[in-house]
Design an enzyme around this catalytic site. Structure first.
Site, PDB file in Angstrom:
ATOM      1  N   ARG A 167       0.843  -1.200   0.000  1.00  0.00           N
ATOM      2  CA  ARG A 167       0.000   0.000   0.000  1.00  0.00           C
ATOM      3  C   ARG A 167       0.876   1.246   0.000  1.00  0.00           C
ATOM      4  O   ARG A 167       1.984   1.226   0.548  1.00  0.00           O
ATOM      5  CB  ARG A 167      -0.862   0.054   1.272  1.00  0.00           C
ATOM      6  CG  ARG A 167      -1.988  -0.934   1.316  1.00  0.00           C
ATOM      7  CD  ARG A 167      -2.873  -0.634   2.531  1.00  0.00           C
ATOM      8  NE  ARG A 167      -4.112  -1.362   2.461  1.00  0.00           N
ATOM      9  CZ  ARG A 167      -4.225  -2.654   2.773  1.00  0.00           C
ATOM     10  NH1 ARG A 167      -3.158  -3.323   3.182  1.00  0.00           N
ATOM     11  NH2 ARG A 167      -5.381  -3.256   2.682  1.00  0.00           N
ATOM     12  N   HIS A 176     -19.470  44.942  -7.083  1.00  0.00           N
ATOM     13  CA  HIS A 176     -20.677  45.301  -6.343  1.00  0.00           C
ATOM     14  C   HIS A 176     -21.455  44.054  -5.923  1.00  0.00           C
ATOM     15  O   HIS A 176     -21.809  43.874  -4.756  1.00  0.00           O
ATOM     16  CB  HIS A 176     -21.543  46.230  -7.202  1.00  0.00           C
ATOM     17  CG  HIS A 176     -22.802  46.650  -6.517  1.00  0.00           C
ATOM     18  ND1 HIS A 176     -23.987  45.978  -6.669  1.00  0.00           N
ATOM     19  CD2 HIS A 176     -23.048  47.658  -5.647  1.00  0.00           C
ATOM     20  CE1 HIS A 176     -24.917  46.563  -5.942  1.00  0.00           C
ATOM     21  NE2 HIS A 176     -24.369  47.593  -5.319  1.00  0.00           N
ATOM     22  N   ARG A 235     -19.778  55.479   8.097  1.00  0.00           N
ATOM     23  CA  ARG A 235     -19.051  56.132   7.023  1.00  0.00           C
ATOM     24  C   ARG A 235     -20.003  57.085   6.307  1.00  0.00           C
ATOM     25  O   ARG A 235     -21.095  56.677   5.884  1.00  0.00           O
ATOM     26  CB  ARG A 235     -18.535  55.096   6.034  1.00  0.00           C
ATOM     27  CG  ARG A 235     -17.830  55.758   4.865  1.00  0.00           C
ATOM     28  CD  ARG A 235     -17.257  54.758   3.927  1.00  0.00           C
ATOM     29  NE  ARG A 235     -18.267  54.193   3.055  1.00  0.00           N
ATOM     30  CZ  ARG A 235     -18.016  53.233   2.161  1.00  0.00           C
ATOM     31  NH1 ARG A 235     -16.801  52.715   2.100  1.00  0.00           N
ATOM     32  NH2 ARG A 235     -18.951  52.775   1.375  1.00  0.00           N
ATOM     33  N   GLU A 255      -7.916  54.579   1.838  1.00  0.00           N
ATOM     34  CA  GLU A 255      -8.261  53.795   0.642  1.00  0.00           C
ATOM     35  C   GLU A 255      -7.430  54.205  -0.558  1.00  0.00           C
ATOM     36  O   GLU A 255      -7.463  53.552  -1.590  1.00  0.00           O
ATOM     37  CB  GLU A 255      -9.722  54.019   0.260  1.00  0.00           C
ATOM     38  CG  GLU A 255     -10.704  53.610   1.311  1.00  0.00           C
ATOM     39  CD  GLU A 255     -12.104  53.986   0.906  1.00  0.00           C
ATOM     40  OE1 GLU A 255     -12.810  53.114   0.399  1.00  0.00           O
ATOM     41  OE2 GLU A 255     -12.492  55.150   1.104  1.00  0.00           O
ATOM     42  N   CYS A 273     -11.234  47.363   6.983  1.00  0.00           N
ATOM     43  CA  CYS A 273     -12.664  47.122   6.788  1.00  0.00           C
ATOM     44  C   CYS A 273     -13.000  46.737   5.357  1.00  0.00           C
ATOM     45  O   CYS A 273     -14.158  46.602   4.995  1.00  0.00           O
ATOM     46  CB  CYS A 273     -13.496  48.322   7.228  1.00  0.00           C
ATOM     47  SG  CYS A 273     -13.216  49.756   6.186  1.00  0.00           S
TER      48      CYS A 273
HETATM   49  C1  PEP Z   1     -13.005  49.605   0.659  1.00  0.00           C
HETATM   50  O1  PEP Z   1     -12.781  50.301  -0.333  1.00  0.00           O
HETATM   51  O2  PEP Z   1     -12.221  48.739   1.064  1.00  0.00           O
HETATM   52  C2  PEP Z   1     -14.263  49.772   1.408  1.00  0.00           C
HETATM   53  C3  PEP Z   1     -14.470  49.124   2.517  1.00  0.00           C
HETATM   54  O3  PEP Z   1     -15.189  50.596   0.872  1.00  0.00           O
HETATM   55  P1  PEP Z   1     -16.190  50.174  -0.309  1.00  0.00           P
HETATM   56  O4  PEP Z   1     -16.059  48.716  -0.510  1.00  0.00           O
HETATM   57  O5  PEP Z   1     -17.545  50.573   0.137  1.00  0.00           O
HETATM   58  O6  PEP Z   1     -15.690  50.982  -1.438  1.00  0.00           O
HETATM   59 MG    MG Z   2     -13.984  52.050  -0.658  1.00  0.00          MG
END
Ligand code: PEP
Ligand code: MG
Length: 846
Positions: free
Chosen positions: A79, A427, A590, A717, A803
């Site tokens: 095996r 999105h 935000r 960002e 975030c």
């Molecule tokens: C990001 O750009 O990482 C963020 C948290 O904002 P959004 O996704 O709403 O652009």
């Molecule tokens: Mg953003």
């Protein structure tokens, strides 16, 4: 014999022999553990990785010396024993040593039938796996006669021009050579690479005395495990088959019997109660001592039990959690070990409906799995249809080229979302994850005909509205029809494991939540606050959208102020509800981020409707929309830039936040809201808005005679914000890194269009992974480190967080912790993953 100073070419597996996983493989080591537990394991010899490598290169080991371990008339199996349990390996070969002489002896001892069956099985396997003859040359025979054996030998000789080897040493050498070479073959390499094995992974082989499973008295073979592989709950499962070998009992469901008493048929428990009890005892012993749920492969040889192998039970993610917690609760492993045995990402499978891994899958298309879980529903091709079907209580899968903020309610109504465009942070992907809706994106090969309400696959098949499909957002697939599903498993084991994770974790976990529903889910998943409330999502309800559009179209400041006055109470109510649900936990809001034109209609009919609603000529409305169109809206008038140029929107939002805080204070809950400015790139932006927001605060305090505090922070960002973090941090209480936009801008790669070529890029190794999914630690990561260091140096008390979508993936959580971030914030259904990943980050650094 091939021997050198550093290793033995082969070693008998005894209690004290030197057998290691990295020289002999997992199976050999496991067999040694069974031997150490005094289990009835037949004599076994392990060949090391180096020996097998040399055999593959044509240097055969001393097979006579190996066979010496097995007496004068050896009969053995071989095996594979790779280092990783999942790395595959060549199939087992049984009954090596069968030849005319041995057959004759066996006829005397065990009868003609048993001898024929064993001999024929060996000839077949040897012919196919060693001599590489076509399996079809040897038809399967149920109860073979002597003549069937003779025929097989004749075919072998005819095809190979050589007689079937009689000498056990020659047979064993052939088997070892073919297995060693198979491991070096291209398909085996590719397979194990896909399963995470290193390029140079070695193969060990174990040669074991055959426990026959055929003959007089009760003889047979079977497998037994002590938990259910799907649920992880205690349950004896497996099969036993009299007069059988190997894993025959699993292959032939009709001839096999149950293990425990069963109304559906015979069982081993009734047939051989003593052996059954012995097996149950061995199972308990294996669990306690091997510290794992094992599947035992056993043989009954003329009434005597042999354990020939034991492997870790194959299991679903939910079963894995149940097993890890069970072992820790029984104090067989520590809690830390239980945590480490559960990959954070695997929790996704527990939180959503899943396609049963056992179910048959009829895959229609594969693309990017952007939000986990699976859903069955009818295809629809517009958000309006999704909402209409939902209103009738029907499940649907929304299919769109891409989604826009207009589709949020349609996505909410749908059970699953499929888009032709997009990547991990488009999105559709971001919203679906937030809503916990399974989603597949980037299916660029489908053609959607909205008018005909249908989609066409590359193979020409047409799927019309109403066709039922299963969307699997975990696998990134759409399946035909209604697949068999497993429900979410958020039971006791899940909660217990996460409780242990929280005791160890030292990085905070908040949630990205915009709606009361998100916030409530986040509370059940024990998020420590809201790290990102994207307020623009609050403006898409019909009543608000109209007022929003009036505000956008207002020519005079008074008209704009009037529209904003109408939005104020709605926003106040939104924030009040979020604060109530979060009960004093931090909430980071935000301010408005997207370009305003996202709120305007995209098609002709929408423009006409809007013109009617506003009482303006269509041409006026169209001209206004055209004037707002930007070449590059994601880099245009949005975020803080809007806050500077159209100050009334942010002022309204700040006022709504402060008034909601007062409402909560009056109800007895103190809230210190966090106000966050998006898309900052310059210190001066923060200065201007800081003073405006403070003016609003002062006004509300004075008007209401109230005392409240708030914190102001920015989203980092843009690459410039990260580089200038020291200047920005001086003005802020916190900086939250939006890694979606930061990735987009660092690479100069549109997050909405990247899906079109991302698969090619990853396949060709241009990018190791999709950077919108897995944080690019080298490039974007460097900006995070620079931003964190400079920000912290200028303002040691600053709170740092991530975030963006990466906030919910295990590798970025470990990265964030190492870089000194205070918390991560992610979509609600990723909170449990992040909690566990946070604990892993601590445990793997210890
Ligand atoms: C990001 O750009 O990482 C963020 C948290 O904002 P959004 O996704 O709403 O652009
Ligand atoms: Mg953003």
């Amino acid at each position: 014999m091939l021997k050198n100073l550093t290793f033995k070419a082969f070693t008998e597996i005894t209690k004290t022999a030197t057998i290691t996983v990295d020289q002999h493989g997992g199976r050999a080591k496991c067999l040694q553990r069974l031997v150490r537990l005094d289990m009835p394991v037949p004599t076994t010899v392990a060949l090391s990785f180096d020996t097998v490598r040399q055999i593959a290169q044509g240097k055969m080991t001393d097979v006579d010396a190996i066979l010496d371990f097995f007496g004068e008339t050896p009969l053995v199996s071989v095996r594979p024993s790779a280092e990783g349990a999942d790395w595959g390996g060549p199939g087992a070969i049984l009954n090596i040593g069968m030849n005319e002489r041995r057959h004759a002896v066996m006829v005397q001892r065990r009868g003609e039938d048993a001898a024929n069956a064993i001999y024929l099985r060996f000839i077949h396997t040897y012919a196919v796996q060693v001599a590489h003859l076509d399996a079809d040359l040897f038809p399967a025979v149920r109860n073979p006669l002597r003549s069937d054996v003779a025929e097989a030998l004749r075919i072998y000789e005819l095809e190979t021009d050589e007689p079937f080897p009689e000498d056990p040493a020659e047979q064993l050498a052939g088997v070892l050579r073919s297995m060693a070479r198979a491991w070096e073959g291209t398909s085996a390499r590719l397979l194990r690479k896909a399963r995470g094995a290193p390029e140079n992974a070695g193969l060990g082989l174990v040669v074991q005395r055959m426990a026959l499973g055929v003959g007089a008295d009760e003889s047979g073979s079977g497998v037994m495990q002590f938990i259910n592989s799907t649920t992880g709950r205690a349950q004896i499962t497996g099969r036993y088959m009299s007069q059988s070998q190997g894993r025959d009992a699993l292959a032939d469901k009709h001839a096999a019997i149950f293990l425990t008493r069963d109304p559906r048929g015979h069982s081993l428990e009734e047939l051989a109660p003593g052996i059954f009890d012995q097996l149950v005892g061995l199972g308990e012993l294996a669990r306690a001592k091997l510290r794992e749920e094992m599947q035992i492969e056993f043989v009954i040889q003329e009434g005597e039990l042999c354990v020939i192998d034991a492997v870790r039970v194959a299991r679903t993610a939910r079963a894995n959690v149940e097993i890890a917690v069970g072992l820790a609760v029984d104090r067989i492993i520590t809690r830390e070990e239980a945590l480490l045995r559960v990959p954070p990402r695997s929790l996704n499978e527990l939180m959503h409906w899943q396609v049963n891994p056992e179910a048959v899958r009829d895959v229609l298309l594969s693309a990017i799995g952007a939000s986990p879980g699976a859903a069955v529903g009818k295809l629809v091709f517009s958000s309006t249809r999704a909402q209409a079907l939902a209103a009738q209580g029907e499940a649907c899968i929304l299919v769109k080229r891409e989604t826009s903020p207009d589709d949020v309610r349609g996505m909410h109504a749908a059970h699953g979302v499929l888009t032709a465009k997009g990547g991990m942070s488009s999105h559709a992907a971001v919203i679906a994850r937030g809503l916990g809706v399974p989603c597949v994106v980037g299916a660029g090969h489908i053609i959607i005909d909205r008018r005909a309400r249908a989609m066409r696959l590359p193979d020409g098949r047409l799927f019309e509205e109403g066709t039922v499909v299963t969307l699997d957002g975990s696998a990134g697939e759409v399946l035909a029809g209604e697949a068999e599903m497993l429900e979410p498993a958020l039971g006791e084991a899940f909660q217990t494991l996460l409780g242990w994770a929280d005791e160890i974790r030292d990085i905070g976990v908040r949630v990205n939540a915009d709606t009361p529903q998100d916030a409530r889910i986040a509370r059940t998943f024990k998020a420590e606050g809201i790290g990102l409330c994207r307020t623009e999502h609050m403006f898409f309800d019909d009543d608000r959208l109209t007022v929003m559009r009036e505000m956008i179209f207002a020519d005079a400041p008074e008209d704009r102020a009037d529209a904003l006055r109408q939005l104020l109470p709605m926003q106040r109510e939104d924030f009040t509800r979020l604060f109530e649900i979060m009960e004093g936990l931090p909430v980071c809001i935000r301010l408005f981020d997207p370009p305003l034109h996202e709120f305007l209609p995209a098609d002709r009919q929408g423009v006409v409707d809007l013109a009617n609603a506003l009482g303006r000529p269509v041409s006026d409305v169209q001209a206004r929309i055209d004037s707002m169109t930007e070449f590059n809206p994601m880099l245009g008038l949005r975020g803080v830039r809007l806050g500077i140029t159209v100050p009334e929107i942010y002022e309204m939002q700040a006022q709504a936040i402060f008034e909601a805080v007062i409402a909560l204070a009056e109800a007895g809950t103190e809230v210190v809201p966090e106000i966050m400015l998006p898309l900052v790139s310059a210190q001066r932006e923060v200065e201007i808005l800081q003073s405006r927001i403070e003016q609003v605060a002062a006004k509300v305090r004075a008007e209401r005679g109230a005392i409240f505090n708030y914190k102001l922070g920015v989203m980092v960002e843009t690459p410039r914000a990260a580089l200038k973090a020291h200047a920005i941090a001086e003005l802020c209480s916190f900086m939250s890194f939006g890694t979606n936009d930061l990735t987009q801008m660092t690479y100069g790669l549109s997050r909405d269009d990247a899906g079109r070529f991302m698969q090619t890029y990853v396949q060709q190794g241009v990018f190791k992974e999709d950077p919108f999914h897995y944080l690019d630690k080298e490039g974007v990561g460097e900006l995070l480190q620079i931003g964190a260091q400079r920000g912290r140096k200028a303002n040691p008390r600053i709170v740092l967080s991530i975030c963006g979508e990466h906030g919910g993936t295990a590798d970025s959580i470990a990265f964030a912790r190492d870089a000194g971030f205070n918390y991560v914030s992610c979509s609600p259904f990723r909170v449990p993953v992040a909690r566990l990943a946070g604990a892993h980050a601590v445990l793997t650094r210890r």
